[in-house]
Design a protein around this motif. Structure first.
Motif, short mmCIF file in Angstrom:
data_model
loop_
_atom_site.label_atom_id
_atom_site.label_comp_id
_atom_site.label_asym_id
_atom_site.label_seq_id
_atom_site.Cartn_x
_atom_site.Cartn_y
_atom_site.Cartn_z
N ALA A 3 0.84 -1.20 0.00
CA ALA A 3 0.00 0.00 0.00
C ALA A 3 0.88 1.25 0.00
CB ALA A 3 -0.88 -0.01 1.24
N ALA A 4 0.39 2.27 -0.67
CA ALA A 4 1.12 3.54 -0.69
C ALA A 4 0.97 4.23 0.67
CB ALA A 4 0.55 4.45 -1.78
N PRO A 5 1.97 5.02 1.06
CA PRO A 5 1.83 5.71 2.34
C PRO A 5 0.72 6.75 2.28
CG PRO A 5 3.77 6.48 1.14
CD PRO A 5 3.20 5.36 0.35
N ALA A 6 -0.07 6.81 3.33
CA ALA A 6 -1.11 7.83 3.38
C ALA A 6 -0.47 9.17 3.72
CB ALA A 6 -2.15 7.47 4.43
N ALA A 7 -1.10 10.24 3.27
CA ALA A 7 -0.53 11.57 3.50
C ALA A 7 -0.93 12.08 4.88
CB ALA A 7 -0.99 12.53 2.42
N THR A 8 -0.51 11.34 5.88
CA THR A 8 -0.95 11.69 7.24
C THR A 8 -0.27 12.96 7.74
OG1 THR A 8 0.71 10.13 7.94
CG2 THR A 8 -1.55 9.39 8.07
N CYS A 9 0.77 13.42 7.05
CA CYS A 9 1.48 14.60 7.53
C CYS A 9 0.94 15.88 6.91
CB CYS A 9 2.98 14.50 7.22
SG CYS A 9 3.71 13.08 8.00
N HIS A 10 -0.10 15.75 6.11
CA HIS A 10 -0.64 16.94 5.48
C HIS A 10 -1.04 17.96 6.54
CE1 HIS A 10 -3.56 19.37 3.16
NE2 HIS A 10 -2.68 19.16 2.21
N ALA A 11 -0.62 19.21 6.30
CA ALA A 11 -0.94 20.26 7.29
C ALA A 11 -2.43 20.56 7.21
CB ALA A 11 -0.13 21.51 6.96
N GLY A 12 -3.18 20.14 8.19
CA GLY A 12 -4.64 20.26 8.12
C GLY A 12 -5.15 19.06 7.36
N ARG A 13 -6.41 18.77 7.55
CA ARG A 13 -6.98 17.61 6.87
C ARG A 13 -7.33 17.95 5.44
NH1 ARG A 13 -9.52 14.60 10.86
NH2 ARG A 13 -8.02 14.09 12.46
N VAL A 14 -7.11 16.98 4.57
CA VAL A 14 -7.30 17.27 3.15
C VAL A 14 -8.80 17.25 2.78
CG1 VAL A 14 -7.10 14.89 2.31
CG2 VAL A 14 -6.35 16.77 0.85
N ARG A 36 -7.82 6.14 4.72
CA ARG A 36 -6.37 6.33 4.76
C ARG A 36 -5.99 7.76 5.15
NH1 ARG A 36 -3.32 2.72 1.90
NH2 ARG A 36 -1.58 3.83 2.83
N LEU A 37 -6.85 8.71 4.77
CA LEU A 37 -6.55 10.12 5.07
C LEU A 37 -7.16 10.56 6.40
CD1 LEU A 37 -7.11 11.60 1.49
CD2 LEU A 37 -4.93 11.13 2.62
N GLY A 38 -8.00 9.72 6.97
CA GLY A 38 -8.60 10.05 8.27
C GLY A 38 -9.62 11.17 8.19
N VAL A 39 -10.37 11.21 7.09
CA VAL A 39 -11.41 12.24 6.93
C VAL A 39 -12.73 11.56 6.59
CG1 VAL A 39 -9.78 14.03 6.17
CG2 VAL A 39 -10.89 12.56 4.46
N PRO A 40 -13.86 12.26 6.80
CA PRO A 40 -15.14 11.64 6.46
C PRO A 40 -15.32 11.46 4.95
CG PRO A 40 -15.47 13.70 7.70
CD PRO A 40 -14.01 13.58 7.39
N TYR A 41 -16.05 10.42 4.60
CA TYR A 41 -16.39 10.15 3.20
C TYR A 41 -17.88 10.39 3.03
CZ TYR A 41 -17.94 7.21 -0.71
OH TYR A 41 -18.54 6.75 -1.86
N LEU A 42 -18.22 11.05 1.94
CA LEU A 42 -19.65 11.23 1.65
C LEU A 42 -19.90 11.00 0.18
CD1 LEU A 42 -22.44 12.17 2.76
CD2 LEU A 42 -21.86 14.43 1.91
N SER A 43 -20.83 10.08 -0.11
CA SER A 43 -21.29 9.87 -1.47
C SER A 43 -22.68 10.47 -1.58
CB SER A 43 -21.34 8.37 -1.79
OG SER A 43 -22.33 8.11 -2.77
N THR A 44 -22.84 11.47 -2.44
CA THR A 44 -24.17 12.08 -2.55
C THR A 44 -25.16 11.09 -3.17
OG1 THR A 44 -23.34 13.18 -4.54
CG2 THR A 44 -23.54 14.51 -2.56
N GLY A 45 -24.69 10.23 -4.07
CA GLY A 45 -25.59 9.24 -4.66
C GLY A 45 -26.14 8.30 -3.57
N ASP A 46 -25.24 7.80 -2.70
CA ASP A 46 -25.67 6.90 -1.61
C ASP A 46 -26.63 7.63 -0.68
OD1 ASP A 46 -24.09 4.91 -2.55
OD2 ASP A 46 -22.54 5.08 -1.01
N LEU A 47 -26.27 8.88 -0.38
CA LEU A 47 -27.11 9.66 0.55
C LEU A 47 -28.52 9.83 -0.04
CD1 LEU A 47 -25.88 12.88 2.28
CD2 LEU A 47 -28.09 12.85 1.19
N LEU A 48 -28.59 10.17 -1.32
CA LEU A 48 -29.90 10.38 -1.94
C LEU A 48 -30.68 9.06 -2.02
CD1 LEU A 48 -28.87 12.83 -4.82
CD2 LEU A 48 -30.08 13.41 -2.71
N ARG A 49 -29.97 7.98 -2.37
CA ARG A 49 -30.67 6.68 -2.46
C ARG A 49 -31.22 6.27 -1.09
NH1 ARG A 49 -26.91 6.03 -6.48
NH2 ARG A 49 -25.26 5.43 -5.06
N ALA A 50 -30.49 6.58 -0.02
CA ALA A 50 -30.98 6.26 1.33
C ALA A 50 -32.25 7.06 1.63
CB ALA A 50 -29.90 6.55 2.37
#
Ligand code: AMP
Length: 204
Positions: A3-14, A36-50
């Motif tokens: 696996a590629a290294p995650a950009a955990t050192c990014h200044a602020g969350r991406v 891998r980046l430690g941020v929330p994921y949102l799919s608008t398609g999934d959200l709308l289908r729900a």
């Protein structure tokens, strides 16, 4: 492969948006990259289908549009996404399927936007032929009506070309566009996306 290294050192969350046609792999890559980046994921398609499945007011408004391969109105989408991301997306996100039009992109770039714009826009590039093959398989596996009807698939590709592709020039002009080849093994696409994030200014 490793696996590629995650950009955990990014200044602020991406803040990352995925741009690609239906079937390009946004829904496969999004959750993995977000984790891998430690941020929330949102799919608008999934959200709308729900919302459609739960038969909410929003679901009732959008069901026919989704089934026809048309887009949900911009103002409604911006409100839905800002509402879903807490606290207001400022602390990073991976968005799959939003923004999907220039007006949606422009709204989140305004200083008063409830949702801040992206640091990076990842274009998942894939030929139409592969899109058709993948969507046929997904229709079978997931039972999505909008994947099962070839006419609706064609309409979604048309809508993508007309409404969403202009985002690529927009993000290129802003200097935040990265293109990855989506016609590869999923792990390789993930690695390419994480490499692009690691190369962002501010990442170390
Ligand atoms: P997707 O799962 O991303 O392919 O989205 C499925 C459907 O949801 C689309 O064909 C649109 O009808 C609707 N949709 C999802 N995201 C958006 C958006 N950002 N703007 C407008 N409509 C959207």
């Amino acid at each position: 492969m490793t696996a590629a290294p995650a950009a955990t050192c990014h200044a602020g969350r991406v803040r990352l948006v995925l741009v690609g046609p239906p079937g390009s792999g946004k829904g496969t890559q999004g959750p993995v990259v977000a984790e891998r980046l430690g941020v929330p994921y949102l799919s608008t398609g999934d959200l709308l289908r729900a919302q459609v499945a739960a038969d909410t007011e929003l679901g009732k408004r959008v069901a026919e549009l989704i089934d026809a391969g048309e887009l949900v109105p911009d103002d409604l989408m911006v409100a839905v996404v800002a509402d879903a991301l807490d606290p207001k997306g400022a602390d990073g996100y991976v968005l799959d399927g939003f923004p999907r039009t220039l007006p949606q992109a422009e709204v989140i770039e305004r200083p008063d936007s409830p949702l801040p714009g992206p640091d990076v826009a990842v274009h998942i590039d894939i030929p139409n032929r592969v899109v058709h093959e993948r969507l046929a398989g997904r229709a079978h596996a997931e039972g999505r009506a909008d994947d099962a009807d070839p006419e609706v698939i064609d309409r979604r590709l048309e809508v993508y070309a007309e409404e969403t592709e202009p985002l690529l020039d927009h993000y290129r002009d802003l200097g935040v566009l990265v293109t990855v080849d989506g016609d590869k093994e999923p792990e390789d696409v993930t690695a390419a996306i994480l490499d692009a994030v690691a190369a962002l200014p501010g990442a170390s």
